[in-house]
Write an enzyme that holds these catalytic residues in place. Structure first.
Site, PDB file in Angstrom:
ATOM      1  N   CYS A   8       8.869  -0.269  -8.451  1.00 53.77           N
ATOM      2  CA  CYS A   8       7.576  -0.462  -7.791  1.00 53.77           C
ATOM      3  C   CYS A   8       7.571   0.169  -6.394  1.00 53.77           C
ATOM      4  O   CYS A   8       8.224  -0.336  -5.479  1.00 53.77           O
ATOM      5  CB  CYS A   8       7.289  -1.956  -7.716  1.00 53.77           C
ATOM      6  N   CYS A  11       6.211  -2.129  -3.706  1.00 53.62           N
ATOM      7  CA  CYS A  11       7.202  -3.137  -3.326  1.00 53.62           C
ATOM      8  C   CYS A  11       8.144  -2.585  -2.260  1.00 53.62           C
ATOM      9  O   CYS A  11       8.495  -3.282  -1.307  1.00 53.62           O
ATOM     10  CB  CYS A  11       8.013  -3.587  -4.540  1.00 53.62           C
TER      11      CYS A  11
END
Length: 92
Positions: A8, A11
């Site tokens: 991600c 993230c």
């Protein structure tokens, strides 16, 4: 609690901001869960997207406390979002 995944990119952007927020809010406990390595925890909390932030008080998830894909560009923006949820938890 921060839910994230290795793949991600959002993230990877958010995590350093969370670390900075944790330093500015030493009375709060911050935890990180990687849904790839701890899939059962992600399933337990019904995480459908990452990054996700969940807020807890006294070990229980606060209602309406899920922040999915926060778009904070700075630690100050993230602190404002966290503050909003902290105020919700003390209202009422």
């Amino acid at each position: 609690m921060e839910f994230e995944a290795n793949w991600c990119s959002a993230c990877k952007h958010l995590h350093p901001l969370i670390v900075q927020a944790a330093q500015k809010l030493p009375d709060l406990v911050f935890a990180k869960v990687n849904i790839d390595t701890l899939a059962k925890v992600g399933q337990q909390y019904k995480i459908l997207g990452v990054p996700s932030l969940l807020f807890f008080k006294d070990g229980k998830e606060l209602s309406d406390s899920r922040l999915v894909g926060p778009e904070a560009a700075t630690v100050d923006e993230l602190l404002l979002e966290i503050d909003k949820y902290l105020k919700k938890s003390t209202a009422g």
